[in-house]
Design an enzyme around this catalytic site. Structure first.
Site, mmCIF file in Angstrom:
data_model
loop_
_atom_site.group_PDB
_atom_site.id
_atom_site.type_symbol
_atom_site.label_atom_id
_atom_site.label_comp_id
_atom_site.label_asym_id
_atom_site.label_seq_id
_atom_site.Cartn_x
_atom_site.Cartn_y
_atom_site.Cartn_z
ATOM 1 N N GLN A 161 -3.004 4.750 3.979
ATOM 2 C CA GLN A 161 -3.677 3.587 3.408
ATOM 3 C C GLN A 161 -3.525 2.364 4.304
ATOM 4 O OE1 GLN A 161 -2.122 3.090 -0.540
ATOM 5 N NE2 GLN A 161 -3.693 4.392 -1.437
ATOM 6 N N GLN A 197 0.871 -1.164 0.000
ATOM 7 C CA GLN A 197 0.000 0.000 0.000
ATOM 8 C C GLN A 197 0.910 1.215 0.000
ATOM 9 O OE1 GLN A 197 -2.450 -1.446 3.364
ATOM 10 N NE2 GLN A 197 -4.195 -0.891 2.078
ATOM 11 N N SER A 198 0.489 2.272 -0.694
ATOM 12 C CA SER A 198 1.377 3.383 -1.009
ATOM 13 C C SER A 198 1.699 4.336 0.126
ATOM 14 C CB SER A 198 0.786 4.205 -2.160
ATOM 15 O OG SER A 198 0.651 3.405 -3.299
ATOM 16 N N SER A 199 0.870 4.373 1.148
ATOM 17 C CA SER A 199 1.097 5.366 2.204
ATOM 18 C C SER A 199 0.725 4.788 3.566
ATOM 19 C CB SER A 199 0.254 6.625 1.937
ATOM 20 O OG SER A 199 -1.118 6.323 2.081
#
Length: 142
Positions: free
Chosen positions: A25, A20-22
């Site tokens: 998230q 997941q990118s962040s």
């Protein structure tokens, strides 16, 4: 089972890449993460018995030049010919920049490693699959 999956693919391990990118998230999109981990069931149904989950890159973007140790380890394992398939819920989870994407596709082509997502099995040695992966990579980068 797909006709793209051969016994030599199943004789090697599969790697499930979860990302997941962040941090936001990771904390707030738990359903997405659970769906990504559920891809393990798809790999089992396709015939893999040895499945390694690489989730070192949770909370790290695939865009730009961020160091993603999990991605680098996965590519190294592919290069060594130890991997029959790399999987993600959607192939766009692997990389958002062209350099990483093309490196992964080329290494998978050279050592005959499949890419698997929730809908499709890609064989980078097949021209049509390589073309489709190239288009997906270009679209993901934009």
């Amino acid at each position: 089972m797909s006709d793209k999956i051969k016994s030599h693919h199943l004789g090697r391990k599969a790697i499930l890449y979860v990302r997941q990118s962040s941090t936001h998230q990771v904390m707030h999109n738990q359903e997405s993460r659970l769906l990504q981990y559920a891809m393990r069931d798809r790999l089992c149904a396709l015939g893999w018995r040895e499945i390694e989950v690489v989730d070192d890159d949770l909370g790290r973007s695939a865009a730009g030049s961020a160091i993603r140790a999990g991605f680098e380890r996965m590519v190294a394992e592919v290069c060594l010919g130890k991997v029959g398939a790399v999987a993600a819920r959607e192939v766009s989870r692997f990389a958002r920049n062209s350099r990483d994407w093309q490196q992964l596709i080329e290494m998978c082509r050279v050592v005959d490693t499949l890419l698997v997502d929730q809908e499709t099995i890609y064989a980078p040695r097949q021209g049509n699959d390589r073309l489709l992966l190239g288009l997906k990579g270009s679209l993901n980068e934009y």
